[in-house]
Design a protein around this motif. Structure first.
Motif, short mmCIF file in Angstrom:
data_model
loop_
_atom_site.label_atom_id
_atom_site.label_comp_id
_atom_site.label_asym_id
_atom_site.label_seq_id
_atom_site.Cartn_x
_atom_site.Cartn_y
_atom_site.Cartn_z
N PHE A 261 0.80 -1.22 0.00
CA PHE A 261 0.00 0.00 0.00
C PHE A 261 0.84 1.27 0.00
O PHE A 261 0.36 2.33 -0.40
CB PHE A 261 -0.94 0.01 1.21
N LEU A 262 2.08 1.20 0.45
CA LEU A 262 2.88 2.42 0.57
C LEU A 262 3.80 2.65 -0.62
O LEU A 262 3.85 3.76 -1.16
CB LEU A 262 3.69 2.37 1.86
N LYS A 263 4.51 1.62 -1.05
CA LYS A 263 5.64 1.80 -1.97
C LYS A 263 5.26 2.48 -3.29
O LYS A 263 5.80 3.53 -3.63
CB LYS A 263 6.29 0.43 -2.24
N ALA A 264 4.34 1.90 -4.03
CA ALA A 264 3.99 2.46 -5.34
C ALA A 264 3.24 3.78 -5.20
O ALA A 264 3.42 4.71 -5.99
CB ALA A 264 3.16 1.46 -6.14
N ASN A 265 2.41 3.89 -4.16
CA ASN A 265 1.53 5.05 -4.02
C ASN A 265 2.27 6.31 -3.61
O ASN A 265 1.90 7.41 -4.00
CB ASN A 265 0.41 4.73 -3.04
N ILE A 266 3.32 6.18 -2.81
CA ILE A 266 4.05 7.38 -2.41
C ILE A 266 4.82 7.95 -3.61
O ILE A 266 4.94 9.17 -3.76
CB ILE A 266 4.99 7.11 -1.20
N SER A 267 5.29 7.08 -4.51
CA SER A 267 5.94 7.56 -5.73
C SER A 267 4.93 8.29 -6.62
O SER A 267 5.24 9.32 -7.22
CB SER A 267 6.56 6.39 -6.50
N SER A 268 3.72 7.74 -6.70
CA SER A 268 2.66 8.38 -7.49
C SER A 268 2.30 9.73 -6.91
O SER A 268 2.01 10.68 -7.64
CB SER A 268 1.42 7.48 -7.54
N LEU A 269 2.31 9.84 -5.60
CA LEU A 269 1.98 11.10 -4.93
C LEU A 269 3.03 12.17 -5.22
O LEU A 269 2.70 13.36 -5.35
CB LEU A 269 1.82 10.88 -3.43
N VAL A 270 4.28 11.76 -5.32
CA VAL A 270 5.33 12.72 -5.71
C VAL A 270 4.99 13.34 -7.07
O VAL A 270 5.09 14.55 -7.27
CB VAL A 270 6.72 12.04 -5.78
N GLY A 271 4.55 12.50 -8.01
CA GLY A 271 4.18 12.98 -9.33
C GLY A 271 3.03 13.97 -9.30
O GLY A 271 2.98 14.92 -10.09
N GLU A 272 2.10 13.80 -8.36
CA GLU A 272 0.94 14.68 -8.26
C GLU A 272 1.31 16.08 -7.76
O GLU A 272 0.52 17.02 -7.90
CB GLU A 272 -0.13 14.09 -7.34
N LEU A 273 2.47 16.24 -7.15
CA LEU A 273 2.87 17.54 -6.62
C LEU A 273 3.19 18.53 -7.74
O LEU A 273 3.24 19.74 -7.51
CB LEU A 273 4.10 17.40 -5.72
N TYR A 274 3.43 18.03 -8.94
CA TYR A 274 3.84 18.88 -10.05
C TYR A 274 2.78 18.86 -11.16
O TYR A 274 2.26 17.81 -11.50
CB TYR A 274 5.19 18.41 -10.62
#
Length: 514
Positions: free
Chosen positions: A138-151
């Motif tokens: 639940f954490l690994k892939a989603n936190i990377s995706s969240l980084v992308g959403e910041l931009y």
């Protein structure tokens, strides 16, 4: 303060939320790699597993860790949103690491060789691993995706943002293998595992405390579905309950290596059949050939990672049993050698990024970079073959293992940064998510294959130690020679195929190398 005001706040030219995610991921990787560094020693020295059993258990665990994020990512995309999925994953990880800190009684071996183990402690250990599997999912892939959403789309800071985030991963790994490895091997396994758990707790606390800085990013797009009730409870809590309950399945799977093996083979076969079907029935010639190129590259990544991931099994045991680890009167613990990979990434990633730009039109295409990666990982094992051959009747000098990690890291930097980019650029738009899942599935398969390869060097032990140094050296020599030739052989094969693969990519390769 409003979201608009927060959005304008920056730190070193990036959204402040990036640094919340940086430290969250740093502590999560600290916990993950700290625990993983100790795992093979805990199994073979404390619970007196054979090398074969210990390798296979780690292979099953690691395979599930890389496979489950596909499901965790799907649930976050469809229902929870990234933020809630990350918090849930963090809680599962903290609980898993708490369980890992329980040692129970050490196994004993009688004069006749019969081993008595604390089965209750082992079941707690297996269940703790299953909680960690769910948590990483639940954490690994989603936190990377969240980084992308910041931009925003087209934001030129995105690549450098991901570079900073990637540095957080390696900083966590570097600290973990030094600190958790030292604590576990010096003072007791529970100290090392507890330190990993404390790291994850800090990561969870960091993420929760920085919620405002996320500016509403990563929230669910279907809040009304989460609020609805099924079976008398809100759907959101039903998702949490079912996801947590899946740990019971992984609890059994991690103990049954053949089930993991068959599951990976079945999933791989179905994925390949679907890729062929989709390519033949849904795509034009150009898109079909691009998908074919991606599939070939993914197959070669399985080979690379199967060799590279010897670090946590055969290379770890080699460092413990065969390596001369004393320098200036101080003995380095075996698990601390794993820190060289993260250290070399931190030092060399900027160098490789500069090199690819500097080469300009001479920048190798993606297939050539992958082939270089395979050649380097093979040469890394060649370093150990040479080190063993020069060691005579004594232990092997540590410089040879350090050189191995240097070569392996250079290989990783040739393959890993462009790999995920290749998936997004070469996949047809309608199945990008599916192909990303195939990428993770391939990595999961390589983890399991790595454990099988490591068993080539299985050494007969007594009370967790290898009694005959030179017999053990010969076992590792056989394995490392095999891996040396495997890396060189597949590297040269891919180099020969690279012009064909480049042609199949239809110019996308230029985008990946820019």
């Amino acid at each position: 303060m409003t979201n608009d005001a927060l959005n304008k706040e920056e730190f070193f030219g990036h959204p402040k939320a990036l640094f919340i995610l940086f430290f969250t991921e740093m502590w999560e990787r600290f916990s993950f790699y700290g625990m993983k560094a100790l795992l093979i020693f805990y199994l073979t020295k404390y619970h007196l597993f054979s090398d074969t059993s210990g390798n296979l258990l780690i292979g099953s665990y690691a395979a599930l860790v890389y496979a489950v994020p596909v499901l965790g990512g799907f649930i976050a995309d469809r229902y929870l949103g990234f933020r809630k999925a990350i918090v849930f994953g963090g809680i599962m990880l903290v609980l898993g690491h708490v369980g890992m800190a329980y040692e129970g009684n050490a196994a004993t071996q009688s004069i006749t060789g019969e081993i008595t183990r604390d089965e209750t402690a082992l079941q707690i250990f297996y269940f703790s691993l299953s909680l960690i599997i769910v948590g990483v999912g639940f954490l690994k892939a989603n936190i990377s995706s969240l980084v992308g959403e910041l931009y925003e789309t087209g934001d030129k800071r995105r690549d450098s943002g991901f570079t900073l985030f990637y540095m957080g991963i390696n900083l966590g790994s570097f600290m973990a293998t030094l600190i958790c490895g030292w604590l576990g091997e010096t003072y007791g396994w529970s100290y090392g595992f507890a330190a990993a758990g404390i790291g994850m707790f800090f990561g969870l606390l960091t993420f929760i405390s920085g919620r405002k800085l996320l500016m509403g990013k990563g929230e669910t797009t279907v809040p009304e579905i989460l609020e609805k009730r099924s079976f008398g409870i809100k759907n959101e809590w039903l998702i949490y309950l079912l996801s947590a309950s899946s740990a019971l399945i992984f609890w059994q799977m991690v103990q049954r290596h053949e089930v993991v093996s068959y599951s990976l083979m079945f999933a791989g076969a179905v994925s390949f059949i679907y890729i062929v079907y989709y390519a033949v029935t849904q795509l034009d010639k150009k898109a079909r050939e691009q998908l074919m190129a991606l599939t070939i590259l993914i197959v070669f990544t399985i080979i690379f990672w199967a060799l590279f991931e010897q670090a946590y099994t055969s290379l770890n045991l080699f460092a413990d049993r065969i390596l001369d680890r004393t320098v200036f009167g101080y003995t380095i613990t075996a698990s601390q050698f794993l820190s060289f990979n993260a250290l070399f990434i931190i030092l060399l990633a900027p160098v490789f990024a500069w090199l690819w730009v500097k080469l300009g039109k001479y920048n190798p295409n993606t297939a050539v970079k992958f082939s270089i990666a395979l050649l380097l990982v093979g040469l890394g094992f060649g370093s150990l073959v040479l080190g063993i051959s020069l060691s005579g009747m004594g232990k092997v000098a540590m410089i040879w293992l350090i050189l191995t990690y240097l070569l392996h890291t250079c290989g990783e930097l040739c393959l890993s940064p462009v790999g995920l980019s290749a998936v997004t650029k070469l996949s047809p738009a309608k199945i990008v998510g599916f192909m990303m899942g195939v990428w993770f599935l391939a990595t999961a398969s390589s983890e399991f294959i790595a454990s099988i390869l490591a068993n080539i060097a299985s050494v007969d032990t007594s009370n967790g130690t290898a009694p005959d140094l030179n017999l053990a050296k010969q076992s590792y020599l056989v394995l490392f020679e095999y891996l040396f030739y495997t890396g060189l052989g597949f590297g040269l094969l891919l180099l020969v195929l690279s012009p064909i693969i480049k042609k199949l990519m239809h110019g996308v390769d230029k985008e990946l190398n820019n």
